[in-house]
Design an enzyme around this catalytic site. Structure first.
Site, short mmCIF file in Angstrom:
data_model
loop_
_atom_site.label_atom_id
_atom_site.label_comp_id
_atom_site.label_asym_id
_atom_site.label_seq_id
_atom_site.Cartn_x
_atom_site.Cartn_y
_atom_site.Cartn_z
N HIS A 25 0.97 -1.20 -0.07
CA HIS A 25 0.01 0.07 -0.02
C HIS A 25 0.91 1.13 0.19
O HIS A 25 2.09 1.23 0.52
CB HIS A 25 -0.85 0.07 1.06
CG HIS A 25 -1.81 0.96 1.22
ND1 HIS A 25 -2.98 1.37 0.42
CD2 HIS A 25 -2.04 2.24 2.12
CE1 HIS A 25 -3.52 2.31 0.45
NE2 HIS A 25 -3.05 2.82 1.74
N HIS A 37 -3.42 8.95 1.53
CA HIS A 37 -3.56 7.92 0.47
C HIS A 37 -4.75 7.71 -0.09
O HIS A 37 -5.78 7.99 0.63
CB HIS A 37 -2.89 6.81 1.39
CG HIS A 37 -3.73 6.32 2.62
ND1 HIS A 37 -4.45 5.16 2.79
CD2 HIS A 37 -4.17 7.05 3.81
CE1 HIS A 37 -5.37 4.96 3.80
NE2 HIS A 37 -4.94 6.23 4.48
N CYS A 115 -3.42 2.73 -5.43
CA CYS A 115 -2.92 3.78 -4.42
C CYS A 115 -1.38 4.13 -4.88
O CYS A 115 -1.05 5.39 -4.44
CB CYS A 115 -2.77 3.01 -3.08
SG CYS A 115 -1.91 1.63 -2.91
#
Length: 171
Positions: A25, A37, A115
């Site tokens: 991530h 994010h 992301c």
């Protein structure tokens, strides 16, 4: 507190890579212990295998959260690895643009808008995801292997399976 792979303190504009097991991530550090994010609904630090459900999401929300809340118990590192390929934008511009999209719902696609794409676009002005490219290469290789395998099956059928038909026709 989650361990980092390196003993570094992030600076404004740094990309933060968080290791979630089968994927990473990504977030952008904006200072004072906060990151921004792109988070699909399944993206939470303890999601484990459930976080893979993000593959099926079409939307994600831009969040501003404390770095440690996003990292959870996972390892993380500062990863500005594309700095050799692209010129990073100024830290001020990165942080301003990151803050300006907080709360927005954006399209989400593992291969075209995840992301990492989000974070690299903030830092460099270019959306790029090395993990999506690797996954795409894997999918492509698996597809090619399947086609080649089916080709061999068809070829074997044509070479070895036709004899019975000819024998039946001769009788």
């Amino acid at each position: 507190m989650a361990p980092t792979l390196y003993d570094e303190k992030p600076e404004v504009g740094d990309l933060i890579e968080i290791f979630r097991g089968s994927y990473q991530h990504w977030a952008v550090y904006i200072g004072d212990g906060f990151v921004v994010h792109l988070a699909p609904p399944s993206e939470v630090p303890g999601a484990g295998a459930n976080s893979m459900m993000s593959v099926f999401c079409e939307k994600a929300v831009v969040k501003r959260e404390e770095l440690w809340d996003v990292v959870g118990t996972h390892q993380w590192q500062i990863n500005n690895g594309l700095d050799k390929k692209y010129e990073p934008r100024s830290a001020h511009v990165i942080a301003r643009e990151a803050r300006s999209v907080v709360g927005q719902e954006l399209p989400y696609c593992v291969f075209r808008g995840n992301c990492e794409h989000f974070a690299t676009e903030l830092r460099y002005g270019k959306a790029e995801s090395r993990q999506a490219r690797k996954a795409g290469e894997y999918v492509m290789a698996a597809g090619v292997a399947t086609v080649v395998g089916l080709g061999f099956v068809a070829l074997a059928g044509a070479l070895f399976g036709g004899g019975k038909k000819e024998k039946d026709n001769k009788q």
